[in-house]
Design a protein around this motif. Structure first.
Motif, PDB file in Angstrom:
ATOM      1  N   ASP A 106      23.533 -13.627   4.017  1.00 60.20           N
ATOM      2  CA  ASP A 106      24.103 -14.027   4.625  1.00 60.20           C
ATOM      3  C   ASP A 106      24.091 -12.719   5.545  1.00 60.20           C
ATOM      4  O   ASP A 106      25.138 -12.585   5.700  1.00 60.20           O
ATOM      5  CB  ASP A 106      23.866 -15.133   5.693  1.00 60.20           C
ATOM      6  CG  ASP A 106      23.796 -16.129   4.103  1.00 60.20           C
ATOM      7  OD1 ASP A 106      22.610 -16.438   3.394  1.00 60.20           O
ATOM      8  OD2 ASP A 106      24.565 -17.186   3.968  1.00 60.20           O
ATOM      9  N   GLU A 107      23.220 -12.747   6.475  1.00 62.64           N
ATOM     10  CA  GLU A 107      22.727 -12.029   7.987  1.00 62.64           C
ATOM     11  C   GLU A 107      23.637 -12.782   9.179  1.00 62.64           C
ATOM     12  O   GLU A 107      23.192 -13.704   9.115  1.00 62.64           O
ATOM     13  CB  GLU A 107      22.217 -11.563   8.884  1.00 62.64           C
ATOM     14  CG  GLU A 107      21.554  -9.881   7.320  1.00 62.64           C
ATOM     15  CD  GLU A 107      22.224  -8.781   7.425  1.00 62.64           C
ATOM     16  OE1 GLU A 107      22.910  -9.204   8.549  1.00 62.64           O
ATOM     17  OE2 GLU A 107      22.371  -8.303   6.413  1.00 62.64           O
ATOM     18  N   ILE A 108      24.997 -12.629   9.402  1.00 58.59           N
ATOM     19  CA  ILE A 108      25.720 -13.776  10.288  1.00 58.59           C
ATOM     20  C   ILE A 108      25.306 -13.197  11.309  1.00 58.59           C
ATOM     21  O   ILE A 108      24.741 -11.993  12.491  1.00 58.59           O
ATOM     22  CB  ILE A 108      27.236 -12.950  10.520  1.00 58.59           C
ATOM     23  CG1 ILE A 108      28.072 -13.831   9.243  1.00 58.59           C
ATOM     24  CG2 ILE A 108      27.895 -13.953  11.371  1.00 58.59           C
ATOM     25  CD1 ILE A 108      29.141 -13.278   8.636  1.00 58.59           C
ATOM     26  N   ASP A 109      24.540 -13.955  12.625  1.00 58.35           N
ATOM     27  CA  ASP A 109      24.069 -14.017  13.734  1.00 58.35           C
ATOM     28  C   ASP A 109      25.352 -13.921  15.075  1.00 58.35           C
ATOM     29  O   ASP A 109      26.149 -15.046  15.409  1.00 58.35           O
ATOM     30  CB  ASP A 109      23.497 -15.179  14.078  1.00 58.35           C
ATOM     31  CG  ASP A 109      22.743 -15.082  15.908  1.00 58.35           C
ATOM     32  OD1 ASP A 109      23.203 -14.133  15.947  1.00 58.35           O
ATOM     33  OD2 ASP A 109      21.516 -15.603  16.030  1.00 58.35           O
ATOM     34  N   GLU A 110      25.911 -12.340  14.984  1.00 57.64           N
ATOM     35  CA  GLU A 110      27.272 -12.660  15.482  1.00 57.64           C
ATOM     36  C   GLU A 110      27.308 -13.133  17.508  1.00 57.64           C
ATOM     37  O   GLU A 110      28.254 -13.773  17.310  1.00 57.64           O
ATOM     38  CB  GLU A 110      27.754 -11.124  15.434  1.00 57.64           C
ATOM     39  CG  GLU A 110      27.890 -10.518  14.321  1.00 57.64           C
ATOM     40  CD  GLU A 110      27.976  -8.722  13.723  1.00 57.64           C
ATOM     41  OE1 GLU A 110      28.631  -8.279  15.031  1.00 57.64           O
ATOM     42  OE2 GLU A 110      28.351  -8.764  13.220  1.00 57.64           O
ATOM     43  N   LYS A 111      26.556 -12.873  17.614  1.00 56.84           N
ATOM     44  CA  LYS A 111      26.277 -13.521  18.964  1.00 56.84           C
ATOM     45  C   LYS A 111      26.537 -14.921  19.302  1.00 56.84           C
ATOM     46  O   LYS A 111      27.182 -15.687  19.628  1.00 56.84           O
ATOM     47  CB  LYS A 111      24.986 -12.494  19.508  1.00 56.84           C
ATOM     48  CG  LYS A 111      24.785 -12.934  21.930  1.00 56.84           C
ATOM     49  CD  LYS A 111      23.444 -12.364  21.950  1.00 56.84           C
ATOM     50  CE  LYS A 111      23.339 -12.723  23.682  1.00 56.84           C
ATOM     51  NZ  LYS A 111      22.755 -12.449  23.343  1.00 56.84           N
ATOM     52  N   ALA A 112      25.365 -15.640  19.001  1.00 53.46           N
ATOM     53  CA  ALA A 112      25.113 -16.488  18.067  1.00 53.46           C
ATOM     54  C   ALA A 112      26.663 -17.440  17.922  1.00 53.46           C
ATOM     55  O   ALA A 112      27.025 -18.542  18.553  1.00 53.46           O
ATOM     56  CB  ALA A 112      24.487 -17.607  17.644  1.00 53.46           C
ATOM     57  N   LEU A 113      27.570 -17.119  16.801  1.00 50.14           N
ATOM     58  CA  LEU A 113      28.297 -17.538  16.337  1.00 50.14           C
ATOM     59  C   LEU A 113      29.343 -17.432  17.556  1.00 50.14           C
ATOM     60  O   LEU A 113      30.390 -18.790  17.494  1.00 50.14           O
ATOM     61  CB  LEU A 113      28.581 -16.761  15.164  1.00 50.14           C
ATOM     62  CG  LEU A 113      29.885 -17.554  14.463  1.00 50.14           C
ATOM     63  CD1 LEU A 113      30.475 -18.628  14.430  1.00 50.14           C
ATOM     64  CD2 LEU A 113      31.153 -16.566  13.503  1.00 50.14           C
ATOM     65  N   MET A 114      29.350 -16.411  17.965  1.00 48.51           N
ATOM     66  CA  MET A 114      30.480 -16.238  18.738  1.00 48.51           C
ATOM     67  C   MET A 114      30.516 -17.558  20.632  1.00 48.51           C
ATOM     68  O   MET A 114      31.036 -17.498  21.085  1.00 48.51           O
ATOM     69  CB  MET A 114      30.840 -14.798  19.599  1.00 48.51           C
ATOM     70  CG  MET A 114      31.613 -13.897  18.953  1.00 48.51           C
ATOM     71  SD  MET A 114      31.328 -12.195  19.162  1.00 48.51           S
ATOM     72  CE  MET A 114      31.652 -12.298  20.586  1.00 48.51           C
ATOM     73  N   THR A 115      28.462 -17.654  20.756  1.00 50.07           N
ATOM     74  CA  THR A 115      28.747 -18.688  21.796  1.00 50.07           C
ATOM     75  C   THR A 115      29.477 -19.802  21.066  1.00 50.07           C
ATOM     76  O   THR A 115      29.364 -20.333  22.145  1.00 50.07           O
ATOM     77  CB  THR A 115      26.925 -18.616  22.311  1.00 50.07           C
ATOM     78  OG1 THR A 115      26.453 -17.381  22.170  1.00 50.07           O
ATOM     79  CG2 THR A 115      26.445 -19.259  22.601  1.00 50.07           C
ATOM     80  N   LEU A 116      28.770 -20.363  19.466  1.00 47.14           N
ATOM     81  CA  LEU A 116      29.223 -21.916  19.410  1.00 47.14           C
ATOM     82  C   LEU A 116      31.222 -21.439  19.215  1.00 47.14           C
ATOM     83  O   LEU A 116      31.204 -22.756  20.014  1.00 47.14           O
ATOM     84  CB  LEU A 116      28.969 -21.308  17.814  1.00 47.14           C
ATOM     85  CG  LEU A 116      28.925 -23.185  17.527  1.00 47.14           C
ATOM     86  CD1 LEU A 116      27.272 -23.359  18.301  1.00 47.14           C
ATOM     87  CD2 LEU A 116      27.998 -22.523  16.029  1.00 47.14           C
ATOM     88  N   ILE A 117      31.856 -20.585  19.079  1.00 47.62           N
ATOM     89  CA  ILE A 117      33.215 -20.863  19.068  1.00 47.62           C
ATOM     90  C   ILE A 117      33.337 -20.929  20.633  1.00 47.62           C
ATOM     91  O   ILE A 117      34.661 -21.360  20.985  1.00 47.62           O
ATOM     92  CB  ILE A 117      34.229 -19.211  18.925  1.00 47.62           C
ATOM     93  CG1 ILE A 117      33.536 -18.750  17.031  1.00 47.62           C
ATOM     94  CG2 ILE A 117      35.024 -19.383  19.130  1.00 47.62           C
ATOM     95  CD1 ILE A 117      33.620 -19.587  16.062  1.00 47.62           C
ATOM     96  N   ARG A 118      32.762 -20.217  21.623  1.00 49.64           N
ATOM     97  CA  ARG A 118      33.205 -20.381  22.784  1.00 49.64           C
ATOM     98  C   ARG A 118      32.808 -21.904  23.321  1.00 49.64           C
ATOM     99  O   ARG A 118      33.689 -22.713  23.831  1.00 49.64           O
ATOM    100  CB  ARG A 118      32.573 -19.676  23.715  1.00 49.64           C
ATOM    101  CG  ARG A 118      33.014 -17.551  23.687  1.00 49.64           C
ATOM    102  CD  ARG A 118      31.955 -17.077  24.583  1.00 49.64           C
ATOM    103  NE  ARG A 118      32.599 -15.344  24.211  1.00 49.64           N
ATOM    104  CZ  ARG A 118      31.749 -14.619  24.031  1.00 49.64           C
ATOM    105  NH1 ARG A 118      30.595 -15.078  23.381  1.00 49.64           N
ATOM    106  NH2 ARG A 118      32.544 -13.852  23.530  1.00 49.64           N
ATOM    107  N   ALA A 119      32.017 -22.621  22.526  1.00 49.63           N
ATOM    108  CA  ALA A 119      31.686 -23.332  23.618  1.00 49.63           C
ATOM    109  C   ALA A 119      32.187 -24.617  22.709  1.00 49.63           C
ATOM    110  O   ALA A 119      32.584 -25.442  23.609  1.00 49.63           O
ATOM    111  CB  ALA A 119      29.692 -23.973  23.111  1.00 49.63           C
ATOM    112  N   ALA A 120      32.839 -24.070  21.445  1.00 49.29           N
ATOM    113  CA  ALA A 120      33.466 -25.507  20.698  1.00 49.29           C
ATOM    114  C   ALA A 120      35.283 -24.992  21.849  1.00 49.29           C
ATOM    115  O   ALA A 120      35.825 -26.441  21.890  1.00 49.29           O
ATOM    116  CB  ALA A 120      33.987 -25.183  19.512  1.00 49.29           C
ATOM    117  N   ALA A 121      35.667 -24.054  22.357  1.00 49.85           N
ATOM    118  CA  ALA A 121      37.051 -24.043  22.237  1.00 49.85           C
ATOM    119  C   ALA A 121      36.623 -25.394  23.988  1.00 49.85           C
ATOM    120  O   ALA A 121      37.879 -25.686  24.249  1.00 49.85           O
ATOM    121  CB  ALA A 121      37.205 -22.241  23.264  1.00 49.85           C
TER     122      ALA A 121
END
Length: 143
Positions: A113-128
């Motif tokens: 799998d390729e990690i969609d880094e931008k989308a993952l970081m957006t999700l992390i920020r939203a969770a925080a």
């Protein structure tokens, strides 16, 4: 240089959660360790205030005013489970596991799998942000 923030080590003989996560990554020694190291770096980049914890006899946990996500490793998958994932917008459709519940959501990462880094970081920020807004609401209700 600022010392890394860390949380409960749950009786691990003095090693910090960050040291225990480092040891887990090294112990895996394969794509799972590389993937866990990569998502860990992205989590820290997305939220510099994140606190690393080591819970439930060996699960890396990243928190900010509550759990953001856990990083479990299995034979064929690295699973990022977001504690309040069902309450997060996921326009990039990263969540691909634990979709049936009312609270958690997970991302199963496989070897190729390729990690969609931008989308993952957006999700992390939203969770925080969700955690900090929930914590603010709780403390406002106690006045």
């Amino acid at each position: 240089m600022q010392k890394a923030k860390s949380g409960s080590a749950e009786g691990t003989g003095g090693d910090s959660p960050s040291q225990l996560i480092n040891a887990r990554i090294k112990e895996l020694g394969d794509w799972r360790g590389e993937t866990l190291a990569r998502v860990r770096a992205l989590i820290k980049q997305a939220d510099p205030e994140v606190v690393e914890e080591w819970k439930w006899r060996g699960i890396p946990v990243w928190s900010h005013a509550g759990i953001i996500c856990t990083g479990e490793t299995y034979k064929n998958v690295v699973k990022l489970t977001f504690a309040k994932g069902a309450s997060l917008e996921d326009p990039s459709r990263l969540f691909n596991s634990s979709l049936e519940g009312n609270t958690r959501r997970a991302i199963d990462l496989h070897e190729s799998d390729e990690i969609d880094e931008k989308a993952l970081m957006t999700l992390i920020r939203a969770a925080a942000a969700l955690n900090t807004s929930s914590a603010a609401k709780r403390s406002a209700g106690k006045r």
